[in-house]
Scaffold this active site. Structure first.
Site, short mmCIF file in Angstrom:
data_model
loop_
_atom_site.label_atom_id
_atom_site.label_comp_id
_atom_site.label_asym_id
_atom_site.label_seq_id
_atom_site.Cartn_x
_atom_site.Cartn_y
_atom_site.Cartn_z
N LEU A 40 0.83 -1.20 0.00
CA LEU A 40 0.00 0.00 0.00
C LEU A 40 0.86 1.25 0.00
O LEU A 40 1.94 1.27 0.63
CB LEU A 40 -0.92 -0.01 1.23
CG LEU A 40 -1.77 -1.27 1.36
CD1 LEU A 40 -2.47 -1.29 2.72
CD2 LEU A 40 -2.77 -1.38 0.23
N HIS A 41 0.39 2.26 -0.69
CA HIS A 41 1.15 3.52 -0.77
C HIS A 41 0.21 4.70 -0.72
O HIS A 41 -1.00 4.57 -0.95
CB HIS A 41 2.00 3.55 -2.04
CG HIS A 41 1.21 3.40 -3.30
ND1 HIS A 41 0.51 4.44 -3.87
CD2 HIS A 41 0.98 2.32 -4.10
CE1 HIS A 41 -0.08 4.03 -4.97
NE2 HIS A 41 0.17 2.73 -5.13
#
Length: 117
Positions: A40-41
């Site tokens: 996730l970013h």
């Protein structure tokens, strides 16, 4: 710079895909059922489309784009999602894949960046 995002987390199964030379990325607001398998970013805008020859840096390691699936730019722009494949393939395996050539697979750490130039 086309894309620059900080890694904010990853699911319990996300790094298992590195043994298959693959990494699945998503914006940090990904649906819960996808968070388990994803890195996730932070949410960011894709400034321009990813193309063959672009440089991708992941946690300080460099890779070059060898092929881009038909849907990869769309899903990267709308959901921060694509499958990064570290196999140097010149033909995309799946529509949402971006294939990269470089030395091995990256080390994924929260706080490091994924950058496309």
């Amino acid at each position: 710079m086309k894309y620059n995002v900080k890694i904010t987390g990853y699911g319990d199964m996300a790094l298992d895909f590195l043994t298959e030379n693959m990494l699945i990325i998503f914006n940090e607001n990904a649906p819960n059922e996808l968070k388990e398998i994803s890195v996730l970013h932070e949410i960011s805008e894709l400034a321009s489309e990813v193309e063959v020859g672009d440089l991708v840096e992941i946690g300080g390691k460099e890779y070059f784009v060898t092929s881009v699936g038909d849907e990869a730019n769309h899903t990267l722009k709308t959901m921060g999602h694509c499958s990064l494949r570290f196999d140097g393939a010149e033909e995309p395996q799946l529509p949402g894949s971006i294939h990269l050539k470089g030395d091995g697979v990256p080390t994924i750490e929260i706080g490091k960046y994924i950058t496309i130039i």
